[in-house]
Design a protein around this motif. Sequence first.
Motif, PDB file in Angstrom:
ATOM      1  N   VAL A  52       0.842  -1.188   0.000  1.00 56.50           N
ATOM      2  CA  VAL A  52       0.000   0.000   0.000  1.00 56.50           C
ATOM      3  C   VAL A  52       0.879   1.240   0.000  1.00 56.50           C
ATOM      4  O   VAL A  52       1.807   1.354   0.805  1.00 56.50           O
ATOM      5  N   TYR A  53       0.579   2.175  -0.919  1.00 55.53           N
ATOM      6  CA  TYR A  53       1.309   3.439  -0.995  1.00 55.53           C
ATOM      7  C   TYR A  53       0.537   4.496  -0.192  1.00 55.53           C
ATOM      8  O   TYR A  53      -0.642   4.730  -0.439  1.00 55.53           O
ATOM      9  N   VAL A  54       1.222   5.107   0.781  1.00 51.85           N
ATOM     10  CA  VAL A  54       0.583   6.108   1.631  1.00 51.85           C
ATOM     11  C   VAL A  54       1.435   7.377   1.649  1.00 51.85           C
ATOM     12  O   VAL A  54       2.661   7.314   1.793  1.00 51.85           O
ATOM     13  N   GLU A  55       0.776   8.522   1.505  1.00 49.01           N
ATOM     14  CA  GLU A  55       1.455   9.813   1.551  1.00 49.01           C
ATOM     15  C   GLU A  55       1.193  10.506   2.883  1.00 49.01           C
ATOM     16  O   GLU A  55       0.150  10.299   3.512  1.00 49.01           O
ATOM     17  N   PHE A  56       2.153  11.355   3.284  1.00 46.61           N
ATOM     18  CA  PHE A  56       2.028  12.109   4.530  1.00 46.61           C
ATOM     19  C   PHE A  56       2.351  13.579   4.274  1.00 46.61           C
ATOM     20  O   PHE A  56       3.197  13.902   3.433  1.00 46.61           O
ATOM     21  N   ASN A  57       1.695  14.456   5.031  1.00 47.98           N
ATOM     22  CA  ASN A  57       1.928  15.887   4.872  1.00 47.98           C
ATOM     23  C   ASN A  57       2.952  16.434   5.860  1.00 47.98           C
ATOM     24  O   ASN A  57       3.833  17.192   5.493  1.00 47.98           O
ATOM     25  N   ASP A  58       2.839  16.037   7.129  1.00 43.97           N
ATOM     26  CA  ASP A  58       3.743  16.579   8.145  1.00 43.97           C
ATOM     27  C   ASP A  58       4.050  15.499   9.177  1.00 43.97           C
ATOM     28  O   ASP A  58       3.524  15.501  10.282  1.00 43.97           O
ATOM     29  N   PHE A  59       4.907  14.588   8.795  1.00 43.88           N
ATOM     30  CA  PHE A  59       5.226  13.423   9.614  1.00 43.88           C
ATOM     31  C   PHE A  59       6.735  13.392   9.837  1.00 43.88           C
ATOM     32  O   PHE A  59       7.496  13.067   8.928  1.00 43.88           O
ATOM     33  N   LEU A  60       7.175  13.735  11.037  1.00 43.72           N
ATOM     34  CA  LEU A  60       8.593  13.788  11.340  1.00 43.72           C
ATOM     35  C   LEU A  60       9.221  12.395  11.298  1.00 43.72           C
ATOM     36  O   LEU A  60       8.638  11.430  11.807  1.00 43.72           O
ATOM     37  N   ALA A  61      10.392  12.308  10.729  1.00 45.59           N
ATOM     38  CA  ALA A  61      11.099  11.026  10.636  1.00 45.59           C
ATOM     39  C   ALA A  61      11.409  10.454  12.013  1.00 45.59           C
ATOM     40  O   ALA A  61      11.482   9.238  12.184  1.00 45.59           O
ATOM     41  N   THR A  62      11.564  11.329  12.994  1.00 49.03           N
ATOM     42  CA  THR A  62      11.857  10.878  14.357  1.00 49.03           C
ATOM     43  C   THR A  62      10.669  10.174  15.006  1.00 49.03           C
ATOM     44  O   THR A  62      10.816   9.555  16.054  1.00 49.03           O
ATOM     45  N   GLU A  63       9.503  10.258  14.367  1.00 48.47           N
ATOM     46  CA  GLU A  63       8.308   9.607  14.905  1.00 48.47           C
ATOM     47  C   GLU A  63       7.901   8.391  14.068  1.00 48.47           C
ATOM     48  O   GLU A  63       6.769   7.936  14.124  1.00 48.47           O
ATOM     49  N   GLN A  64       8.844   7.848  13.340  1.00 46.56           N
ATOM     50  CA  GLN A  64       8.569   6.734  12.430  1.00 46.56           C
ATOM     51  C   GLN A  64       7.941   5.541  13.132  1.00 46.56           C
ATOM     52  O   GLN A  64       7.133   4.801  12.542  1.00 46.56           O
ATOM     53  N   VAL A  65       8.268   5.329  14.396  1.00 50.70           N
ATOM     54  CA  VAL A  65       7.729   4.190  15.131  1.00 50.70           C
ATOM     55  C   VAL A  65       6.203   4.206  15.164  1.00 50.70           C
ATOM     56  O   VAL A  65       5.557   3.159  15.232  1.00 50.70           O
ATOM     57  N   LEU A  66       5.603   5.401  15.064  1.00 49.40           N
ATOM     58  CA  LEU A  66       4.145   5.509  15.085  1.00 49.40           C
ATOM     59  C   LEU A  66       3.519   4.787  13.891  1.00 49.40           C
ATOM     60  O   LEU A  66       2.429   4.234  13.990  1.00 49.40           O
ATOM     61  N   LEU A  67       4.214   4.811  12.761  1.00 49.99           N
ATOM     62  CA  LEU A  67       3.706   4.129  11.578  1.00 49.99           C
ATOM     63  C   LEU A  67       3.689   2.620  11.807  1.00 49.99           C
ATOM     64  O   LEU A  67       2.749   1.926  11.406  1.00 49.99           O
ATOM     65  N   ASN A  68       4.716   2.128  12.474  1.00 48.18           N
ATOM     66  CA  ASN A  68       4.747   0.704  12.797  1.00 48.18           C
ATOM     67  C   ASN A  68       3.601   0.332  13.728  1.00 48.18           C
ATOM     68  O   ASN A  68       2.948  -0.701  13.547  1.00 48.18           O
ATOM     69  N   TYR A  69       3.365   1.187  14.729  1.00 46.27           N
ATOM     70  CA  TYR A  69       2.239   0.941  15.623  1.00 46.27           C
ATOM     71  C   TYR A  69       0.928   0.882  14.835  1.00 46.27           C
ATOM     72  O   TYR A  69       0.122  -0.033  15.007  1.00 46.27           O
ATOM     73  N   ALA A  70       0.710   1.898  13.994  1.00 46.21           N
ATOM     74  CA  ALA A  70      -0.562   2.022  13.269  1.00 46.21           C
ATOM     75  C   ALA A  70      -0.828   0.822  12.373  1.00 46.21           C
ATOM     76  O   ALA A  70      -1.932   0.263  12.360  1.00 46.21           O
ATOM     77  N   VAL A  71       0.176   0.413  11.603  1.00 44.61           N
ATOM     78  CA  VAL A  71      -0.006  -0.698  10.667  1.00 44.61           C
ATOM     79  C   VAL A  71      -0.210  -2.008  11.423  1.00 44.61           C
ATOM     80  O   VAL A  71      -1.081  -2.813  11.077  1.00 44.61           O
ATOM     81  N   SER A  72       0.578  -2.226  12.459  1.00 44.34           N
ATOM     82  CA  SER A  72       0.449  -3.455  13.252  1.00 44.34           C
ATOM     83  C   SER A  72      -0.941  -3.560  13.867  1.00 44.34           C
ATOM     84  O   SER A  72      -1.575  -4.629  13.832  1.00 44.34           O
ATOM     85  N   ILE A  73      -1.412  -2.454  14.424  1.00 42.86           N
ATOM     86  CA  ILE A  73      -2.737  -2.449  15.057  1.00 42.86           C
ATOM     87  C   ILE A  73      -3.828  -2.680  14.012  1.00 42.86           C
ATOM     88  O   ILE A  73      -4.820  -3.372  14.274  1.00 42.86           O
ATOM     89  N   ALA A  74      -3.655  -2.100  12.820  1.00 38.80           N
ATOM     90  CA  ALA A  74      -4.652  -2.277  11.759  1.00 38.80           C
ATOM     91  C   ALA A  74      -4.813  -3.754  11.403  1.00 38.80           C
ATOM     92  O   ALA A  74      -5.937  -4.269  11.319  1.00 38.80           O
ATOM     93  N   VAL A  75      -3.693  -4.439  11.181  1.00 39.86           N
ATOM     94  CA  VAL A  75      -3.757  -5.868  10.841  1.00 39.86           C
ATOM     95  C   VAL A  75      -4.350  -6.655  12.003  1.00 39.86           C
ATOM     96  O   VAL A  75      -5.209  -7.529  11.818  1.00 39.86           O
ATOM     97  N   TYR A  76      -3.911  -6.337  13.203  1.00 44.00           N
ATOM     98  CA  TYR A  76      -4.427  -6.994  14.409  1.00 44.00           C
ATOM     99  C   TYR A  76      -5.943  -6.846  14.498  1.00 44.00           C
ATOM    100  O   TYR A  76      -6.664  -7.818  14.730  1.00 44.00           O
ATOM    101  N   ASN A  77      -6.443  -5.618  14.292  1.00 45.75           N
ATOM    102  CA  ASN A  77      -7.883  -5.366  14.408  1.00 45.75           C
ATOM    103  C   ASN A  77      -8.692  -6.129  13.363  1.00 45.75           C
ATOM    104  O   ASN A  77      -9.789  -6.631  13.649  1.00 45.75           O
TER     105      ASN A  77
END
Length: 244
Positions: free
Chosen positions: A59-84
């Motif tokens: 899946v290709y996803v674009e972001f407008n204002d997502f700091l690279a230092t917060e990359q772990v949040l993307l891992n959380y979001a995707v993992s939770i999505a599959v889990y749900n």
Amino acid sequence: MNLIKLDAIDSTNSFLKELAQKSNLTNYTVVVANYQKKGKGQMGSQWDSKPGENLLCSVYVEFNDFLATEQVLLNYAVSIAVYNVLIDYEVPKLSIKWPNDILSLNHKISGILIEPVMQQGRIISAVIGIGINVNQMDFSTSKKQITSLKFLKGIDFNLDELLQSLIEELKIQIAYITNTKSNVLKKRYLDVLYKHNVPSMFMDQQLQTRFMGKIVGVASTGKIQIQLEDETIKEFGVKEVAFV
């Protein structure tokens, strides 16, 4: 959702990354394949799957204002999505094994590979590869403990319906990254993290030594935080530590 269906491809992630470089993709462009010849997992590992039996997508996803230092949040979001999504399919005893394998009854049912594109300290887009074992029953060639939806539930599942549910849930969870509720993602992730706060035996992959400890959290860098027997906390990156 802009959906691209392929029969056989080396890797849906590689295909989508190359496509993104050559053209202007719409947000949430999805590539799905019946079979991947060189399916990619974490740190170059292989994802093995029989043709036409599992959900293999990127899946290709674009972001407008997502700091690279917060990359772990993307891992959380995707993992939770599959889990749900798998929770909705009533898959038993689910958990997320750090960083982003999804387990049922301690057997792997899904894997995730996130490849972000960064520019000037920000993540401008990402290709999110997701593999879910769906209708495959024979995993005899794998050395790992693996399961599937059909193995657990005893029925065949519609891959298109599963994909639609997955994309809808991805959109919901990824929205948390930019709507000031990112702390919700970490809490949800830790709530279902495999062996969280449970004393366990680990292997330090660099020193090749075993040690007792318990997972107490995940650092902002994405590294796992393990409390040792002397109560100090040590952080490990992917492939630096494993359960014994």
